[in-house]
Write a protein that holds these residues in place. Structure first.
Motif, PDB file in Angstrom:
ATOM      1  N   LEU A  35       0.777  -1.192  -0.051  1.00 17.80           N
ATOM      2  CA  LEU A  35      -0.024  -0.108  -0.004  1.00 17.80           C
ATOM      3  C   LEU A  35       0.822   1.132   0.084  1.00 17.80           C
ATOM      4  O   LEU A  35       1.396   1.671   0.857  1.00 17.80           O
ATOM      5  N   TRP A  83      -6.394   3.721  -2.687  1.00 14.95           N
ATOM      6  CA  TRP A  83      -6.693   3.617  -1.543  1.00 14.95           C
ATOM      7  C   TRP A  83      -6.758   5.107  -0.435  1.00 14.95           C
ATOM      8  O   TRP A  83      -6.286   5.999  -1.058  1.00 14.95           O
ATOM      9  N   HIS A  85      -7.556   6.832   3.245  1.00 20.26           N
ATOM     10  CA  HIS A  85      -7.184   6.680   4.701  1.00 20.26           C
ATOM     11  C   HIS A  85      -7.924   7.748   5.577  1.00 20.26           C
ATOM     12  O   HIS A  85      -7.864   8.875   5.257  1.00 20.26           O
ATOM     13  N   VAL A  96      -9.757   0.464   0.493  1.00 20.08           N
ATOM     14  CA  VAL A  96      -9.128   0.124  -0.771  1.00 20.08           C
ATOM     15  C   VAL A  96      -9.954  -0.060  -1.826  1.00 20.08           C
ATOM     16  O   VAL A  96     -11.210  -0.517  -1.581  1.00 20.08           O
ATOM     17  N   TRP A 129     -12.683  -3.222   1.763  1.00 18.95           N
ATOM     18  CA  TRP A 129     -12.540  -3.145   0.259  1.00 18.95           C
ATOM     19  C   TRP A 129     -13.824  -2.772  -0.280  1.00 18.95           C
ATOM     20  O   TRP A 129     -14.858  -3.049  -0.040  1.00 18.95           O
TER      21      TRP A 129
END
Length: 132
Positions: A35, A83, A85, A96, A129
């Motif tokens: 990642l 992705w 956060h 993601v 996901w």
């Protein structure tokens, strides 16, 4: 370092990494899952090199408006998703968005990779996901 031809382009690798790349393996593991954060140098490569790392049709998801470079899901050297956060109340939540279906092994390896961010921020990690 050793020179390697990749699709007609001269590239360089260490002998150890080259041995890993050319090892056929079983195909059921996913050790090359990362990642990468936004603006990672691997992703900011010249446009000519992006043709080898970002699948057709997804460059706009990686290199966005105003020069923003998204955090990416990297699987065996290829960008397979983006992705985002949020760090809040001791939890590092990662969402993601894969470009296509990913294997269970990739999901497991991504969870391991996400754990490194938890260690970095001293936070619990929650990885989800989502459809893109």
């Amino acid at each position: 370092m050793v020179e390697v031809d990749v699709d007609g382009v001269a590239c360089w690798s260490t002998p150890a990494v080259l041995a890993e790349l050319t090892d056929e393996g079983t195909g059921d593991d996913a050790t090359g899952v990362h990642l990468l954060p936004g603006f990672d140098p691997y992703v900011i490569a010249p446009i000519g090199h992006r043709a080898h790392t970002v699948p057709d049709g997804f460059i706009d998801r990686v290199s966005r408006a105003a020069g923003w470079i998204s955090p990416v899901l990297l699987v065996d050297g290829i960008v397979r998703g983006v992705w985002s956060h949020e760090l809040k109340n001791g939890t590092f939540a990662i969402a993601v968005e894969p470009f296509a279906k990913v294997t269970a092994a990739t999901k497991k390896a991504a969870t391991t990779a996400a754990g490194r961010y938890g260690e970095l921020f001293d936070a619990d990690v929650r990885l989800t996901w989502v459809a893109g």
